[in-house]
Design an enzyme around this catalytic site. Structure first.
Site, PDB file in Angstrom:
ATOM      1  N   LYS A 110       1.022  -1.100   0.050  1.00 15.28           N
ATOM      2  CA  LYS A 110      -0.020  -0.060  -0.070  1.00 15.28           C
ATOM      3  C   LYS A 110       0.966   1.183  -0.057  1.00 15.28           C
ATOM      4  CE  LYS A 110      -4.131  -2.179   1.656  1.00 15.28           C
ATOM      5  NZ  LYS A 110      -3.777  -3.566   1.536  1.00 15.28           N
TER       6      LYS A 110
HETATM    7  C1  LIG Z   1      -4.245  -4.397   0.892  1.00 13.23           C
HETATM    8  C2  LIG Z   1      -3.356  -5.678   0.734  1.00 13.23           C
HETATM    9  C3  LIG Z   1      -3.713  -6.725   0.004  1.00 13.23           C
HETATM   10  C4  LIG Z   1      -5.036  -6.633  -1.106  1.00 13.23           C
HETATM   11  O1  LIG Z   1      -4.937  -5.878  -2.116  1.00 13.23           O
HETATM   12  P1  LIG Z   1      -6.213  -5.219  -2.937  1.00 13.23           P
HETATM   13  O2  LIG Z   1      -5.901  -4.102  -3.668  1.00 13.23           O
HETATM   14  O3  LIG Z   1      -7.195  -4.812  -1.585  1.00 13.23           O
HETATM   15  O4  LIG Z   1      -6.578  -6.280  -3.775  1.00 13.23           O
HETATM   16  C5  LIG Z   1      -3.041  -7.977  -0.204  1.00 13.23           C
HETATM   17  N1  LIG Z   1      -1.872  -7.887   0.681  1.00 13.23           N
HETATM   18  C6  LIG Z   1      -1.814  -6.966   1.398  1.00 13.23           C
HETATM   19  C7  LIG Z   1      -0.388  -7.220   2.420  1.00 13.23           C
HETATM   20  C8  LIG Z   1      -2.444  -5.806   1.835  1.00 13.23           C
HETATM   21  O5  LIG Z   1      -2.006  -4.932   2.578  1.00 13.23           O
END
Ligand SMILES: *Cc1c(COP(=O)(O)O)cnc(C)c1O
Length: 459
Positions: A110
């Site tokens: 993120k």
């Molecule tokens: C948010 C997140 C995901 C999922 O990603 P999306 O874009 O919501 O599909 C997967 N792994 C981790 C570690 C995350 O923080």
């Protein structure tokens, strides 16, 4: 490039307007009115690094930030990463590659989006005047990435609510050890659901929302998707620009894999988009049956994917339904009222590039320990979901790239279950042990949270 809502009620926004609006005011999601064809520029990328590729790709979606300002925003956003390649590609075995998306300040993917979003916010506020109070609720992971995205930025305050005593000690430390004046951690005496109800109530109080310019950093902001489109191009370049490649993506809110879908539509030769869910498999069921149906939320070993309704999914529907807001609105209306909506893949000609599968908690643990034994590589539990499903569903159609979404040390409890004999650490997290922290404990009351924001802004 102009931006429109998937529901048809908002049109003709510039990129910066779309970013500041976040969720479309008609309840839909903002999308570019067309997806640029990038095929002519692909050959130019081969000698470029991350930020130069980002400039080329983003430029096609942004025409209200001058080139040198955008280049500067991108540079600053990725200077916080601990690898010069930003998202390095590694190859643990002959069968697959891993694109490590976790080299940002909070060690989760993120950061790629939120470091950029924070800088865009600051840029627009400096240009147009005004300030922003960001309020968020987190059960753990997103909160620290959002905080890291805006800490120390002028014109922006961030208030992050989390349930007191109910996040992991490590996650709480990652948030509360940020001592910048504009960061306020609110430990709410209640559950995560209480935090979310307070968030909703504050945003529904329109006079309060307007008075304090309340904003959100939710996963539906277009700038987040755009920042993620970039690393699909970067992966392809690091592979040596093959004629085709496949990606496997651990999926929750459909943000990461949707960015891959956009990259593919731009002309990047992705042959297969492998969508991998944990036991919360609403998206896997959709791609296998055409029916989008709410289920119960299960708490799993990959908590960042414990999601029942995937907020970015509506954007995908929009393009697959021929950019017809009436069709999207009907589908979403159906889903909201009955908890279930369906499409017929055959009549709608849906994109056949998607394949999907899911992994159970037991499969997550097995994948982590088998991969470590065979390839000497540590997968975090989310990445393990993608690797497991990716290896199962890949075709003979170019190399496979699995997206690694978190550093394994962030989920040390699950790692200890999978690999009890291995110590999984990271210097950034180890340093937190003695870090000074700050938080404010508040009762689970809307008025108390509002009063806190009010007082903070009155100082
Ligand atoms: C948010 C997140 C995901 C999922 O990603 P999306 O874009 O919501 O599909 C997967 N792994 C981790 C570690 C995350 O923080």
């Amino acid at each position: 490039m102009r931006y429109v809502s998937t529901r048809g009620g908002v049109a003709d926004l510039s990129f910066c307007d779309a970013v500041m609006m976040g969720l479309a005011s008609d309840g839909g999601l903002l999308v570019p009115e067309s997806i640029p064809d990038f095929r002519d520029e692909l050959d130019d990328l081969s000698s470029l690094g991350y930020t130069a590729i980002a400039e080329r790709v983003m430029r096609r979606f942004i025409d209200d930030i001058p080139s040198d300002a955008l280049a500067d925003l991108i540079k600053r956003s990725y200077a916080t990463f601990d690898d010069p390649r930003v998202t390095p590609l590694v190859q643990p075995s002959a069968d697959y590659h891993v694109l490590e998306l976790f080299h940002g300040p909070t060690l989760a993917f993120k950061d790629v989006a939120l470091q950029f979003l924070g800088n865009i916010f600051e840029y627009v506020l400096a240009r147009d005047g005004g300030h922003l109070n960001i309020l968020g609720a987190t059960s753990g992971d997103t909160g620290s990435a959002a905080i890291a995205g805006v800490r120390g930025k002028s014109g922006i305050n961030i208030f992050i609510m989390f349930p007191e005593g109910k996040t992991s000690a490590l996650q709480e430390k990652q948030m509360t050890s940020v001592l910048d004046e504009n960061v306020q951690n609110l430990a709410i005496e209640g559950s995560f659901d209480d935090c979310q109800s307070i968030l909703k109530a504050v945003f529904n109080d329109l006079p309060f929302k307007d008075r304090h310019q309340m904003g959100a950093v939710n996963s539906v902001n277009w700038a987040r998707v755009l920042a993620q489109v970039v690393y699909y191009f970067v992966a392809w370049v690091q592979l040596g620009s093959p004629a085709a490649f496949q990606v496997a993506v651990p999926t929750g809110n459909f943000g990461n894999i949707f960015a891959g879908y956009i990259a593919r539509k731009m002309g990047l030769p992705i042959s297969t988009l492998i969508l991998a869910t944990n036991q919360n498999d609403i998206l896997d069921r959709f791609f296998r049956t055409g029916r989008y149906e709410r289920g119960e939320v299960h708490f799993t070993h990959s908590p960042a994917m414990d999601i029942q309704v995937a907020s970015n999914f509506e954007r995908y529907l929009y393009y697959e339904m021929g950019q017809d807001p009436a069709k999207v609105s009907a589908f979403m209306q159906d889903f909201q009222t009955t908890g279930s909506a369906g499409i017929n893949f055959n009549t709608l000609n849906f994109d056949a590039a998607f394949r999907s599968g899911s992994a159970s908690d037991a499969e997550i643990l097995a994948t982590i320990s088998e991969t470590y034994a065979a390839d000497d590589y540590l997968l975090d539990p989310h990445t393990a979901v993608g690797v497991k499903v990716g290896m199962e569903l890949k075709r003979e159609d170019g190399p496979l790239v699995c997206m690694a979404t978190a550093h394994p040390a962030k989920f040390d409890d699950v790692m200890a279950k999978a690999l009890p004999e291995v110590e999984v650490t990271h210097p950034t997290l180890a340093a937190l042990a003695d870090a000074e922290t700050r938080k404010t404990v508040l009762p689970a009351e809307v008025e108390t949270v509002q009063a806190f924001i009010e007082q903070f802004n009155a100082r």
